[in-house]
Design an enzyme around this catalytic site. Structure first.
Site, PDB file in Angstrom:
ATOM      1  N   LYS A  77       0.850  -1.196   0.000  1.00 20.51           N
ATOM      2  CA  LYS A  77       0.000   0.000   0.000  1.00 20.51           C
ATOM      3  C   LYS A  77       0.882   1.240   0.000  1.00 20.51           C
ATOM      4  CE  LYS A  77      -4.434   0.128   2.310  1.00 20.51           C
ATOM      5  NZ  LYS A  77      -5.073   0.105   3.636  1.00 20.51           N
TER       6      LYS A  77
HETATM    7  C1  E4P Z   1      -8.390   0.900   3.716  1.00 16.63           C
HETATM    8  O1  E4P Z   1      -7.572   0.256   3.150  1.00 16.63           O
HETATM    9  C2  E4P Z   1      -8.211   1.588   5.015  1.00 16.63           C
HETATM   10  O2  E4P Z   1      -7.420   0.752   5.806  1.00 16.63           O
HETATM   11  C3  E4P Z   1      -9.483   1.814   5.776  1.00 16.63           C
HETATM   12  O3  E4P Z   1     -10.601   1.342   5.065  1.00 16.63           O
HETATM   13  C4  E4P Z   1      -9.630   3.165   6.380  1.00 16.63           C
HETATM   14  O4  E4P Z   1     -10.838   3.202   7.078  1.00 16.63           O
HETATM   15  P1  E4P Z   1     -11.186   4.284   8.202  1.00 16.63           P
HETATM   16  O5  E4P Z   1     -11.611   5.537   7.520  1.00 16.63           O
HETATM   17  O6  E4P Z   1     -12.330   3.662   8.964  1.00 16.63           O
HETATM   18  O7  E4P Z   1      -9.961   4.433   9.048  1.00 16.63           O
END
Ligand code: E4P
Length: 218
Positions: A84
């Site tokens: 990522k």
């Molecule tokens: C996605 O890859 C992220 O890890 C995640 O969905 C972020 O979510 P949040 O806005 O609840 O922290």
């Protein structure tokens, strides 16, 4: 639509996998920290041993070269690791180089369709628009996903869209309706997906009616 779980918790991943609809896992630095872990790599290895599907692990560096170095280390953990990379200009440079080397990249922290177009052009395998965080600031997050779908369709990009920052089952239903490739869902929301009060009431009535019947022996 594929279902990923958005967590770094091994018990949550095991339970979600046991339901038979889990296709992959996404993590991020906040989810790793929530588990009280300082060694992300060890936990990513354990997650990859639990699931054959793609497992997203995020780099912590912000500059291109350190990001690439970290990404290569993450990708070496297991063949199903997806790196990522944040949606920044440095992130795009890293994405372009890593994708060229055959490493799968998930460009994260995407909030507009133009960001998603840049990620696809830089070779990203996945792009993660954060719908819940957009909803929080009064922008319909799933409208942005619809725009991305339209743009990718226009130019036949194969980058898969991961609907992220999911807050409730309606996000999942709408993501499927508009044709998103993947939804990454927190465990708390996964548990709510199968529930409906009328299902619970109906089951209670069936059981109560069944209990009233006197069975004969033949
Ligand atoms: C996605 O890859 C992220 O890890 C995640 O969905 C972020 O979510 P949040 O806005 O609840 O922290």
């Amino acid at each position: 639509m594929k279902f990923f779980i958005d967590t770094a918790n091994l018990e949550e991943i095991k339970e979600a996998a046991s339901y038979g609809f889990l296709d992959g896992v996404t993590t991020n630095p906040s989810l790793i920290a929530k588990e009280g872990l300082s060694d992300q790599n060890k936990r990513i290895k354990a997650i990859c041993e639990l699931t054959p599907g793609p497992v997203s692990a995020e780099v912590l560096a912000c500059e291109t070269e350190p990001m690439i170095k970290e990404a290569r280390q993450l990708a070496a953990i297991a063949s199903n690791v997806v790196v990522k990379i944040p949606m920044t200009m440095s992130g795009l440079q890293a994405c372009s180089i890593l994708s060229g080397d055959g490493i799968k990249v998930n460009v994260t922290l995407v909030f507009t369709s133009i960001q998603a177009l840049l990620a696809a052009k830089a070779g990203a395998s996945y792009v993660s628009p954060f719908v819940g965080r957009l909803d929080d600031i009064g922008v319909d997050g799933l409208n942005v996903v619809e725009e991305i779908l339209g743009i990718y369709d226009n130019y036949e990009f194969i980058t898969e869209i991961i609907v992220a920052s999911v807050r409730h089952p309606q996000h999942v239903a709408r993501a499927a309706l508009i044709g998103a490739d993947i939804c990454t869902i927190p465990f708390s929301v996964i548990k709510r997906l199968a529930s409906h009060p009328l299902t619970d009431d109906g089951l209670a009535k069936f059981m109560a009616d069944h209990g009233k019947v006197k069975f004969s022996s033949h």
